[in-house]
Scaffold this motif. Structure first.
Motif, PDB file in Angstrom:
ATOM      1  N   GLU A  75       0.813  -1.223   0.000  1.00 24.54           N
ATOM      2  CA  GLU A  75       0.000   0.000   0.000  1.00 24.54           C
ATOM      3  C   GLU A  75       0.849   1.277   0.000  1.00 24.54           C
ATOM      4  O   GLU A  75       0.304   2.376  -0.177  1.00 24.54           O
ATOM      5  N   ALA A  76       2.169   1.154   0.185  1.00 26.27           N
ATOM      6  CA  ALA A  76       3.051   2.328   0.231  1.00 26.27           C
ATOM      7  C   ALA A  76       4.417   1.941  -0.317  1.00 26.27           C
ATOM      8  O   ALA A  76       5.385   1.762   0.426  1.00 26.27           O
ATOM      9  N   LEU A  93      -1.272 -10.702  -2.298  1.00 23.82           N
ATOM     10  CA  LEU A  93      -2.441  -9.823  -2.240  1.00 23.82           C
ATOM     11  C   LEU A  93      -3.539 -10.406  -1.358  1.00 23.82           C
ATOM     12  O   LEU A  93      -4.438  -9.680  -0.931  1.00 23.82           O
ATOM     13  N   VAL A  96      -2.809  -8.411   2.031  1.00 21.59           N
ATOM     14  CA  VAL A  96      -2.690  -6.957   2.191  1.00 21.59           C
ATOM     15  C   VAL A  96      -3.919  -6.416   2.914  1.00 21.59           C
ATOM     16  O   VAL A  96      -5.025  -6.946   2.796  1.00 21.59           O
ATOM     17  N   SER A  97      -3.722  -5.342   3.653  1.00 22.53           N
ATOM     18  CA  SER A  97      -4.836  -4.776   4.413  1.00 22.53           C
ATOM     19  C   SER A  97      -5.796  -3.997   3.518  1.00 22.53           C
ATOM     20  O   SER A  97      -6.993  -3.940   3.795  1.00 22.53           O
ATOM     21  N   ASP A  98      -5.286  -3.403   2.452  1.00 23.47           N
ATOM     22  CA  ASP A  98      -6.124  -2.582   1.561  1.00 23.47           C
ATOM     23  C   ASP A  98      -5.794  -2.959   0.116  1.00 23.47           C
ATOM     24  O   ASP A  98      -4.794  -2.515  -0.441  1.00 23.47           O
ATOM     25  N   LEU A  99      -6.658  -3.761  -0.502  1.00 25.02           N
ATOM     26  CA  LEU A  99      -6.388  -4.242  -1.853  1.00 25.02           C
ATOM     27  C   LEU A  99      -6.469  -3.121  -2.876  1.00 25.02           C
ATOM     28  O   LEU A  99      -5.658  -3.054  -3.801  1.00 25.02           O
ATOM     29  N   ASP A 100      -7.425  -2.204  -2.716  1.00 22.55           N
ATOM     30  CA  ASP A 100      -7.545  -1.078  -3.653  1.00 22.55           C
ATOM     31  C   ASP A 100      -6.282  -0.219  -3.632  1.00 22.55           C
ATOM     32  O   ASP A 100      -5.758   0.173  -4.686  1.00 22.55           O
ATOM     33  N   ALA A 101      -5.800   0.079  -2.435  1.00 23.19           N
ATOM     34  CA  ALA A 101      -4.589   0.895  -2.320  1.00 23.19           C
ATOM     35  C   ALA A 101      -3.379   0.168  -2.904  1.00 23.19           C
ATOM     36  O   ALA A 101      -2.502   0.788  -3.507  1.00 23.19           O
ATOM     37  N   SER A 102      -3.341  -1.145  -2.750  1.00 23.17           N
ATOM     38  CA  SER A 102      -2.230  -1.918  -3.296  1.00 23.17           C
ATOM     39  C   SER A 102      -2.223  -1.880  -4.815  1.00 23.17           C
ATOM     40  O   SER A 102      -1.181  -1.668  -5.441  1.00 23.17           O
ATOM     41  N   GLU A 105      -1.067   1.571  -5.901  1.00 19.33           N
ATOM     42  CA  GLU A 105       0.372   1.774  -5.764  1.00 19.33           C
ATOM     43  C   GLU A 105       1.157   1.029  -6.841  1.00 19.33           C
ATOM     44  O   GLU A 105       2.114   1.566  -7.409  1.00 19.33           O
TER      45      GLU A 105
END
Length: 241
Positions: A75-76, A93, A96-102, A105
């Protein structure tokens, strides 16, 4: 605490995981790139497989004990825009805590037209020749050492990924596949000790790693290597302009 954060899991992933990654990437028909990124690289097995397709290959992994290259979350990502011409994510994937953010990125650090290949494979839990004894053993293994509670990992497949990849990617091609590898019982035992149900049993105090190893050694097949089947998939996405 992550189930992957122990030194034992890191060492196991580095030495005892079967070489399925390279076989799947071969099937995906990757084009060679100048720079490639492996998202969620773990102990580096997937990064090593990806390095065959890039002049420079960088892995990122959020769990410090596992990190083989750069310690960072999907995510970052600590890279400039359009740094890479190829990216992969091997089973990462799901966690990951946030799939959209991943996805956002990865899209940011990829050049337009670059491929993002997401792939995964399940545990090798059956013999390829149809002999049911390994499937029966694996069922006993999981009954004795249950998987972590539901919710620790999301279930993904090419269809779900195509729906979730957002406006920055176009699904290109995908495949549900079977990979067959010949494994010795000793290698298979060490491989089983890297499974998350083992890490969970140790974390919960249900059994020690040595106790689990002893049970596996006493119950697995003996003698010659056998062909073990792994079910998996890959899904290729193209970074849109």
């Amino acid at each position: 605490m992550s189930l992957f954060a122990s030194a034992e899991m890191a060492a196991g992933y580095a030495k005892a995981r079967p070489p399925v990654h390279a076989r799947i990437l071969e099937r995906a028909n990757l084009k060679r790139a100048a720079r490639a990124l492996d998202v969620g690289s773990g102990a580096g097995v997937s990064t090593q497989a990806l390095s065959a397709y890039a002049h420079q290959c960088i892995g990122v992994e959020p769990v410090a004990a596992m990190a083989h290259s750069v310690c960072a979350a999907a995510e970052a990502l600590p890279f400039a825009d359009q740094t890479f011409a190829l990216a992969t994510a091997a089973g990462s994937l799901n966690y990951v805590s946030d799939l959209d953010a991943s996805f956002a990125e990865v899209a940011r650090v990829l050049r337009p037209g670059a491929w993002f290949v997401v792939y995964d494979f399940s545990a090798g839990k059956r013999f390829a020749d149809g002999d049911p004894t390994l499937s029966e053993w694996f069922a006993q293994f999981q009954a004795r050492y249950p998987n972590p509670p539901a919710g620790s990992a999301r279930v993904l497949d090419p269809g779900r990924l195509a729906h979730l990849c957002g406006p920055r990617f176009r699904p290109a091609h995908s495949e549900i596949l079977e990979i067959v590898l010949e494994l010795s019982p000793g290698f298979y035992l060490n491989y089983m000790l890297t499974e998350t149900n083992v890490a969970y049993a140790v974390e919960q105090g249900a059994a020690s790693l040595s106790e689990i190893r002893d049970w596996c050694a006493a119950t697995l097949w003996r003698g010659a290597p056998r062909k073990v089947a792994f079910d998996g998939y890959y899904a290729c996405f193209v970074r849109l302009p």
